[in-house]
Design a protein around this motif. Structure first.
Motif, PDB file in Angstrom:
ATOM      1  N   LEU A  16       0.871  -1.157   0.000  1.00 33.12           N
ATOM      2  CA  LEU A  16       0.000   0.000   0.000  1.00 33.12           C
ATOM      3  C   LEU A  16       0.918   1.219   0.000  1.00 33.12           C
ATOM      4  N   ILE A  17       0.867   1.980  -1.049  1.00 33.42           N
ATOM      5  CA  ILE A  17       1.746   3.141  -1.163  1.00 33.42           C
ATOM      6  C   ILE A  17       0.937   4.387  -0.833  1.00 33.42           C
ATOM      7  N   ILE A  18       1.452   5.174   0.105  1.00 36.07           N
ATOM      8  CA  ILE A  18       0.767   6.404   0.501  1.00 36.07           C
ATOM      9  C   ILE A  18       1.745   7.564   0.406  1.00 36.07           C
ATOM     10  N   ARG A  19       1.211   8.745   0.246  1.00 30.22           N
ATOM     11  CA  ARG A  19       2.030   9.956   0.226  1.00 30.22           C
ATOM     12  C   ARG A  19       1.678  10.770   1.472  1.00 30.22           C
ATOM     13  N   ILE A  20       2.707  11.075   2.261  1.00 34.94           N
ATOM     14  CA  ILE A  20       2.496  11.891   3.453  1.00 34.94           C
ATOM     15  C   ILE A  20       3.597  12.945   3.534  1.00 34.94           C
ATOM     16  N   ASN A  21       3.384  13.909   4.391  1.00 32.43           N
ATOM     17  CA  ASN A  21       4.353  14.965   4.644  1.00 32.43           C
ATOM     18  C   ASN A  21       5.648  14.341   5.170  1.00 32.43           C
ATOM     19  N   GLY A  22       6.773  14.779   4.644  1.00 35.23           N
ATOM     20  CA  GLY A  22       8.066  14.217   5.035  1.00 35.23           C
ATOM     21  C   GLY A  22       8.375  14.361   6.508  1.00 35.23           C
ATOM     22  N   GLN A  23       8.021  15.499   7.080  1.00 39.73           N
ATOM     23  CA  GLN A  23       8.286  15.710   8.504  1.00 39.73           C
ATOM     24  C   GLN A  23       7.449  14.746   9.353  1.00 39.73           C
ATOM     25  N   GLN A  24       6.179  14.545   8.985  1.00 42.91           N
ATOM     26  CA  GLN A  24       5.328  13.603   9.722  1.00 42.91           C
ATOM     27  C   GLN A  24       5.880  12.194   9.602  1.00 42.91           C
ATOM     28  N   ARG A  25       6.332  11.828   8.405  1.00 38.03           N
ATOM     29  CA  ARG A  25       6.900  10.497   8.197  1.00 38.03           C
ATOM     30  C   ARG A  25       8.118  10.296   9.091  1.00 38.03           C
ATOM     31  N   ASP A  26       9.018  11.278   9.109  1.00 38.52           N
ATOM     32  CA  ASP A  26      10.233  11.160   9.911  1.00 38.52           C
ATOM     33  C   ASP A  26       9.911  11.065  11.402  1.00 38.52           C
ATOM     34  N   GLU A  27       8.966  11.862  11.869  1.00 43.66           N
ATOM     35  CA  GLU A  27       8.567  11.810  13.274  1.00 43.66           C
ATOM     36  C   GLU A  27       7.932  10.472  13.616  1.00 43.66           C
ATOM     37  N   PHE A  28       7.087   9.958  12.713  1.00 39.00           N
ATOM     38  CA  PHE A  28       6.426   8.669  12.938  1.00 39.00           C
ATOM     39  C   PHE A  28       7.451   7.548  13.011  1.00 39.00           C
ATOM     40  N   VAL A  29       8.362   7.511  12.051  1.00 34.98           N
ATOM     41  CA  VAL A  29       9.382   6.460  12.033  1.00 34.98           C
ATOM     42  C   VAL A  29      10.248   6.545  13.285  1.00 34.98           C
ATOM     43  N   SER A  30      10.624   7.757  13.668  1.00 33.65           N
ATOM     44  CA  SER A  30      11.448   7.934  14.862  1.00 33.65           C
ATOM     45  C   SER A  30      10.725   7.451  16.119  1.00 33.65           C
ATOM     46  N   LEU A  31       9.470   7.823  16.259  1.00 26.53           N
ATOM     47  CA  LEU A  31       8.690   7.395  17.426  1.00 26.53           C
ATOM     48  C   LEU A  31       8.520   5.875  17.442  1.00 26.53           C
ATOM     49  N   CYS A  32       8.269   5.282  16.295  1.00 31.95           N
ATOM     50  CA  CYS A  32       8.161   3.820  16.227  1.00 31.95           C
ATOM     51  C   CYS A  32       9.447   3.168  16.715  1.00 31.95           C
ATOM     52  N   GLU A  33      10.587   3.698  16.275  1.00 38.53           N
ATOM     53  CA  GLU A  33      11.872   3.146  16.710  1.00 38.53           C
ATOM     54  C   GLU A  33      12.055   3.298  18.217  1.00 38.53           C
ATOM     55  N   GLU A  34      11.664   4.458  18.764  1.00 34.66           N
ATOM     56  CA  GLU A  34      11.758   4.669  20.213  1.00 34.66           C
ATOM     57  C   GLU A  34      10.902   3.659  20.971  1.00 34.66           C
ATOM     58  N   LEU A  35       9.795   3.255  20.364  1.00 32.53           N
ATOM     59  CA  LEU A  35       8.877   2.299  20.990  1.00 32.53           C
ATOM     60  C   LEU A  35       9.212   0.851  20.623  1.00 32.53           C
ATOM     61  N   ASP A  36      10.399   0.653  20.033  1.00 30.37           N
ATOM     62  CA  ASP A  36      10.873  -0.676  19.627  1.00 30.37           C
ATOM     63  C   ASP A  36       9.886  -1.349  18.681  1.00 30.37           C
ATOM     64  N   SER A  37       9.431  -0.598  17.703  1.00 36.97           N
ATOM     65  CA  SER A  37       8.504  -1.104  16.701  1.00 36.97           C
ATOM     66  C   SER A  37       8.986  -0.619  15.335  1.00 36.97           C
ATOM     67  N   SER A  38       8.174  -0.850  14.334  1.00 37.46           N
ATOM     68  CA  SER A  38       8.489  -0.336  13.005  1.00 37.46           C
ATOM     69  C   SER A  38       7.249   0.358  12.457  1.00 37.46           C
TER      70      SER A  38
END
Length: 59
Positions: A16-38
């Motif tokens: 599933l390919i989605i387009r989102i704001n780059g800053q939101q994507r980076d924050e989401f990925v970072s938070l997932c990593e902090e929570l030991d997830s992906s």
């Protein structure tokens, strides 16, 4: 007749390919990593929950 193995029903064979704001994507990925997830795991979890809450019979 052969029965489907559990691993066959959970096989990840689509994208599933989605387009989102780059800053939101980076924050989401970072938070997932902090929570030991992906990001992918969290999005799959959201989709499963959404389908369950909205009447999908496939789960």
């Amino acid at each position: 007749m052969a029965s489907k193995k559990k691993s066959d029903t959970n096989k990840k064979d689509s994208q599933l390919i989605i387009r989102i704001n780059g800053q939101q994507r980076d924050e989401f990925v970072s938070l997932c990593e902090e929570l030991d997830s992906s990001a992918a795991r969290e999005i799959r979890k959201f989709i499963k929950h959404f389908l369950k809450e909205n009447g999908s019979n496939d789960l």
